[in-house]
Design a protein around this motif. Structure first.
Motif, PDB file in Angstrom:
ATOM      1  N   PRO A 272      -7.157 -15.239  10.344  1.00 16.87           N
ATOM      2  CA  PRO A 272      -6.800 -14.300   9.457  1.00 16.87           C
ATOM      3  C   PRO A 272      -5.694 -13.016   9.559  1.00 16.87           C
ATOM      4  CG  PRO A 272      -8.548 -13.769  11.676  1.00 16.87           C
ATOM      5  CD  PRO A 272      -8.325 -15.190  10.942  1.00 16.87           C
ATOM      6  N   VAL A 273      -4.470 -13.728  10.436  1.00 12.25           N
ATOM      7  CA  VAL A 273      -3.621 -13.043  10.770  1.00 12.25           C
ATOM      8  C   VAL A 273      -1.985 -12.949   9.961  1.00 12.25           C
ATOM      9  CG1 VAL A 273      -2.122 -11.907  12.135  1.00 12.25           C
ATOM     10  CG2 VAL A 273      -4.616 -12.409  12.729  1.00 12.25           C
ATOM     11  N   ALA A 274      -2.451 -14.546   9.402  1.00 10.26           N
ATOM     12  CA  ALA A 274      -0.976 -15.624   8.863  1.00 10.26           C
ATOM     13  C   ALA A 274      -0.847 -15.121   6.885  1.00 10.26           C
ATOM     14  CB  ALA A 274      -1.731 -16.968   8.681  1.00 10.26           C
ATOM     15  N   ASP A 275      -1.601 -14.243   6.609  1.00  5.29           N
ATOM     16  CA  ASP A 275      -1.058 -14.028   5.774  1.00  5.29           C
ATOM     17  C   ASP A 275      -0.472 -12.537   5.134  1.00  5.29           C
ATOM     18  OD1 ASP A 275      -1.191 -16.127   3.843  1.00  5.29           O
ATOM     19  OD2 ASP A 275      -3.259 -15.999   3.941  1.00  5.29           O
ATOM     20  N   TYR A 276      -1.346 -11.897   6.442  1.00  6.21           N
ATOM     21  CA  TYR A 276      -1.469 -10.474   6.662  1.00  6.21           C
ATOM     22  C   TYR A 276       0.429 -10.330   7.474  1.00  6.21           C
ATOM     23  CZ  TYR A 276      -0.901  -5.554   8.793  1.00  6.21           C
ATOM     24  OH  TYR A 276      -1.170  -4.580   8.854  1.00  6.21           O
ATOM     25  N   ALA A 277       0.248 -11.160   8.659  1.00  8.62           N
ATOM     26  CA  ALA A 277       1.857 -10.583   9.292  1.00  8.62           C
ATOM     27  C   ALA A 277       2.674 -11.332   8.156  1.00  8.62           C
ATOM     28  CB  ALA A 277       1.427 -12.175  10.395  1.00  8.62           C
ATOM     29  N   GLU A 278       2.867 -12.338   7.853  1.00  7.38           N
ATOM     30  CA  GLU A 278       3.882 -12.527   6.755  1.00  7.38           C
ATOM     31  C   GLU A 278       4.124 -11.630   5.727  1.00  7.38           C
ATOM     32  OE1 GLU A 278       3.244 -14.547   3.364  1.00  7.38           O
ATOM     33  OE2 GLU A 278       4.025 -16.784   4.182  1.00  7.38           O
ATOM     34  N   LEU A 279       2.989 -10.946   5.547  1.00  8.36           N
ATOM     35  CA  LEU A 279       3.606  -9.941   4.495  1.00  8.36           C
ATOM     36  C   LEU A 279       4.680  -8.998   4.409  1.00  8.36           C
ATOM     37  CD1 LEU A 279       3.330  -8.153   1.644  1.00  8.36           C
ATOM     38  CD2 LEU A 279       0.777  -7.415   1.957  1.00  8.36           C
ATOM     39  N   MET A 280       4.012  -8.220   6.634  1.00  7.65           N
ATOM     40  CA  MET A 280       4.962  -6.903   7.495  1.00  7.65           C
ATOM     41  C   MET A 280       6.079  -7.769   7.639  1.00  7.65           C
ATOM     42  SD  MET A 280       2.256  -4.895   7.616  1.00  7.65           S
ATOM     43  CE  MET A 280       1.730  -5.128   6.006  1.00  7.65           C
ATOM     44  N   GLN A 281       6.035  -9.439   7.385  1.00  7.69           N
ATOM     45  CA  GLN A 281       7.819  -9.309   8.009  1.00  7.69           C
ATOM     46  C   GLN A 281       8.667  -9.352   6.433  1.00  7.69           C
ATOM     47  OE1 GLN A 281       7.868 -13.057  10.443  1.00  7.69           O
ATOM     48  NE2 GLN A 281       5.634 -13.045   9.741  1.00  7.69           N
ATOM     49  N   LYS A 282       8.061  -9.302   5.153  1.00  9.06           N
ATOM     50  CA  LYS A 282       8.759  -8.966   4.139  1.00  9.06           C
ATOM     51  C   LYS A 282       9.058  -7.580   3.972  1.00  9.06           C
ATOM     52  CE  LYS A 282       6.558 -12.844   1.185  1.00  9.06           C
ATOM     53  NZ  LYS A 282       5.991 -13.391   0.233  1.00  9.06           N
ATOM     54  N   LEU A 283       7.998  -6.946   4.411  1.00 10.12           N
ATOM     55  CA  LEU A 283       8.349  -5.269   3.831  1.00 10.12           C
ATOM     56  C   LEU A 283       9.526  -4.646   5.053  1.00 10.12           C
ATOM     57  CD1 LEU A 283       4.575  -4.077   3.589  1.00 10.12           C
ATOM     58  CD2 LEU A 283       6.605  -4.344   2.010  1.00 10.12           C
ATOM     59  N   PHE A 284       9.497  -5.008   6.681  1.00 10.73           N
ATOM     60  CA  PHE A 284      10.091  -5.053   7.509  1.00 10.73           C
ATOM     61  C   PHE A 284      11.254  -5.733   8.332  1.00 10.73           C
ATOM     62  CE2 PHE A 284       5.760  -2.950   7.744  1.00 10.73           C
ATOM     63  CZ  PHE A 284       6.036  -1.342   7.659  1.00 10.73           C
ATOM     64  N   ASP A 285      12.485  -4.652   8.913  1.00  9.08           N
ATOM     65  CA  ASP A 285      12.655  -5.398   9.687  1.00  9.08           C
ATOM     66  C   ASP A 285      12.507  -6.288  11.318  1.00  9.08           C
ATOM     67  OD1 ASP A 285      15.951  -7.022  10.925  1.00  9.08           O
ATOM     68  OD2 ASP A 285      16.825  -5.353   9.918  1.00  9.08           O
ATOM     69  N   PHE A 286      12.217  -6.889  11.059  1.00 11.69           N
ATOM     70  CA  PHE A 286      11.553  -7.526  12.637  1.00 11.69           C
ATOM     71  C   PHE A 286      13.078  -7.955  13.554  1.00 11.69           C
ATOM     72  CE2 PHE A 286       6.685  -8.552  12.142  1.00 11.69           C
ATOM     73  CZ  PHE A 286       6.821  -7.867  11.394  1.00 11.69           C
ATOM     74  N   ASP A 287      13.692  -8.169  13.326  1.00 12.03           N
ATOM     75  CA  ASP A 287      15.038  -7.907  13.466  1.00 12.03           C
ATOM     76  C   ASP A 287      14.879  -7.374  14.566  1.00 12.03           C
ATOM     77  OD1 ASP A 287      15.208 -11.051  13.352  1.00 12.03           O
ATOM     78  OD2 ASP A 287      16.564 -11.020  12.411  1.00 12.03           O
ATOM     79  N   ALA A 288      15.182  -6.144  14.016  1.00 11.94           N
ATOM     80  CA  ALA A 288      15.757  -4.755  14.565  1.00 11.94           C
ATOM     81  C   ALA A 288      14.597  -4.037  15.702  1.00 11.94           C
ATOM     82  CB  ALA A 288      16.284  -4.203  13.359  1.00 11.94           C
ATOM     83  N   LEU A 289      13.319  -4.370  14.846  1.00 12.24           N
ATOM     84  CA  LEU A 289      12.012  -4.343  16.344  1.00 12.24           C
ATOM     85  C   LEU A 289      12.704  -4.882  17.473  1.00 12.24           C
ATOM     86  CD1 LEU A 289       9.394  -3.114  13.273  1.00 12.24           C
ATOM     87  CD2 LEU A 289      11.150  -2.363  14.242  1.00 12.24           C
ATOM     88  N   ARG A 290      12.755  -6.061  16.823  1.00 14.94           N
ATOM     89  CA  ARG A 290      12.653  -6.441  18.497  1.00 14.94           C
ATOM     90  C   ARG A 290      13.623  -6.417  19.537  1.00 14.94           C
ATOM     91  NH1 ARG A 290      11.064 -11.388  15.140  1.00 14.94           N
ATOM     92  NH2 ARG A 290      12.662 -11.677  14.055  1.00 14.94           N
ATOM     93  N   THR A 291      15.230  -5.798  18.797  1.00 19.03           N
ATOM     94  CA  THR A 291      15.991  -5.647  18.868  1.00 19.03           C
ATOM     95  C   THR A 291      15.704  -4.570  20.550  1.00 19.03           C
ATOM     96  OG1 THR A 291      17.346  -6.219  17.734  1.00 19.03           O
ATOM     97  CG2 THR A 291      18.650  -4.862  18.927  1.00 19.03           C
ATOM     98  N   LEU A 292      14.925  -3.078  19.444  1.00 18.93           N
ATOM     99  CA  LEU A 292      13.602  -2.190  20.059  1.00 18.93           C
ATOM    100  C   LEU A 292      13.344  -2.365  21.428  1.00 18.93           C
ATOM    101  CD1 LEU A 292      13.696   0.687  19.967  1.00 18.93           C
ATOM    102  CD2 LEU A 292      11.361   0.299  18.438  1.00 18.93           C
TER     103      LEU A 292
END
Length: 542
Positions: A180-200
């Protein structure tokens, strides 16, 4: 293999703004679920061989209803059913999965922020092919069918193992149990800069996400702790429970009391957030400051371009009528259109589909965008994290800078819950009878500029929705709004929305209820709410 079962209509199966919500014992009555689900299928056309998405928030009775739906959808002729593992899938995720796979529609099992458990609430909602809640023309047709139904069809097969990922078959229908999480998580990674959030998070940034023992636990755990690298334990109450652990899964400072107290205390992390029963609402708290949903909408709209998915800017902002005018100030400054709709996320769907609006929000803690056709709690948290990663300022500084630029809209909602229906209607009628005579009247420092019974004309399909709430607008930007909620399951919930606009920074640090005292007094005087309900104070103040 397909069994036809005779039945008779059951009274009261009228879907509200968020589907059909009733107490669990009501749903447990013989044929109750089957009648309503069959009425959905009888109303739809052209779904033979198509895909249906099914998921719920895991509340009590979720698993049993999932099995009924799988068997009935197969009997109705759907070609494929994607169901979340364990029968789980957040409301935003259902919308995302419908859109990703071009599904015909989906069925969401939830009563959102309402309590769960054997004596709690349950709900069934149908979402259409754009991923959003069914419009009124469909819900009205479903209700009409519930009043004439004479039989339902169900596959006479053993229960499907919904705990194991993979495919099974019911006749010619493929049942696919999905993560139930996989497709949603994939979409979020298209919208947000996960590298920047990891750096945070690597920089020492701390947060607390309270999933309230509801559906967003697995989503927040995988995304915030897993993909973004937040410290273990950042997400609490992360296991969805049938009774939400005895919690009321409504993300506000009252029901998320532990989180609120933590964020107001000496050992507060940098950022606090929560989501509700089905994952479509959000609570945002900074160290020492609760961000109202109306302010959150305005701030996110003003800074959406910080996220890659919105780097080109936003087309417009849509808010529900009771939501504060804070977003209006942002839209005006940005030179984009603001749309004021009735309460109910389905009213945003046409605007999003037509490209007229990009960011939408409701005062009831729902915020979202054109990425799906539902409000989205985890998405709102990720956009706030993006803002914090880019600005590197505490939440309280960001909020105060926003007020200094756009003015502060002091705002509060007073809920009078479980009011006898006759008394609640009496309050509304008392106000309605005064609507035409209120403009021009003065009540102390407040002078009524205008008053009306809010009606909405949809700019996309031309439909009209009337009687959507009573508005009293005062000169200078203050307001009092009254409406009956359609999300409760017993009695009536009378909601009173109170607002005061303050452009002067010297007066932007007053306690909210104190700042609204004049508006509160006038609203009570005009409505006679205390006398008519017998309630000296509201049940909940947010």
């Amino acid at each position: 293999m397909i069994r036809t079962v005779p039945t008779t209509p059951i009274d009261g199966q009228k879907p509200g703004t968020s589907g059909l919500r009733k107490k669990v014992p009501v749903y447990q009555q013989p044929h109750y679920v089957e009648n309503f689900v069959q009425s959905i299928f009888d109303t739809l056309e052209g779904f033979a061989g198509k895909t249906l998405i099914v998921g719920g928030d895991g509340r009590f009775y979720n698993r049993e209803v999932v099995q009924k739906i799988l068997k009935m959808a197969a009997a109705a002729g759907f070609g494929r059913i994607k169901v979340g593992q364990g029968g789980l899938m957040s409301t935003p995720a259902v919308s995302a999965v419908i859109r990703k796979y071009g599904a015909f529609g989906g069925i969401v099992l939830s009563a959102s922020h309402n309590p769960g458990g054997p004596d709690g609430d349950f709900g069934i909602k149908y979402n259409i092919g754009n991923g959003g809640p069914a419009p009124e023309k469909i819900t009205d047709a479903i209700f009409a069918r519930t009043k004439t139904i004479g039989e339902y069809k169900i596959a006479d097969v053993p229960d499907v193992d919904i705990d194991q990922l993979g495919e099974a078959k019911i006749g010619d229908t493929v049942v696919e149990v999905v993560d139930p999480v996989a497709d949603y998580a994939e979409l979020m990674q298209k919208l947000f800069d996960f590298d920047a959030l990891r750096t945070l998070f690597k920089s020492g940034f701390t947060m607390r996400f309270d999933a309230m023992s509801a559906i967003t636990g697995p989503y927040a755990k995988r995304i915030i702790e897993g993909l973004l690298g937040a410290a273990p334990g950042t997400v609490v109450n992360d296991t969805p429970l049938p009774d939400f652990g005895g919690h009321h899964p409504d993300p506000n400072p009252v029901n998320a009391h532990d989180l609120y107290e933590l964020m107001m205390g000496p050992n507060a992390p940098d950022f606090g957030a929560a989501s509700d029963g089905d994952g479509d609402r959000n609570l945002i708290i900074g160290r020492g400051i609760f961000v109202t949903p109306s302010d959150s909408l305005a701030i996110l709209a003003a800074h959406a371009d910080l996220a890659p998915g919105y780097a080109k800017g936003i087309a417009g902002i849509a808010r529900s009528m009771p939501t504060s005018l804070a977003a209006d100030q942002v839209a005006k400054a940005m030179g984009i259109k603001i749309y004021e709709t009735p309460t109910g996320w389905k009213f945003f769907g046409n605007l999003l589909d037509a490209g007229l609006a990009t960011i939408c929000g409701e005062e009831s803690a729902g915020t979202g965008s054109n990425h799906i056709r539902e409000k989205d709690g985890v998405w709102a948290v990720l956009l706030w994290l993006t803002l914090l990663a880019k600005r590197r300022q505490p939440v309280i500084h960001i909020v105060r800078e926003h007020w200094a630029k756009y003015g502060r809209n002091y705002y509060s909602r007073h809920d009078y819950e479980a009011v006898p229906t006759e008394a609640a209607n009496g309050v509304m009628e008392a106000i309605r009878s005064q609507i035409s005579s209120l403009p021009g009247q003065s009540f102390g420092k407040l002078k009524v500029h205008s008053a009306d019974d809010f009606a909405y004309h949809d700019p996309v399909d031309g439909s009209d929705s009337k009687n959507q709430g009573l508005r009293i607008l005062f000169e200078g930007g203050s307001r009092a709004v009254f409406r009956l909620s359609g999300t409760g399951t017993e009695g009536a919930t009378l909601r009173v929305y109170l607002e005061r606009y303050e452009p002067d920074t010297a007066h932007q640090d007053i306690e909210t209820q104190a700042a609204l005292v004049d508006v509160i007094a006038v609203a009570r005087k005009i409505s006679g709410i205390v006398e008519k309900t017998g309630m000296a104070e509201p049940t909940v103040v947010t």
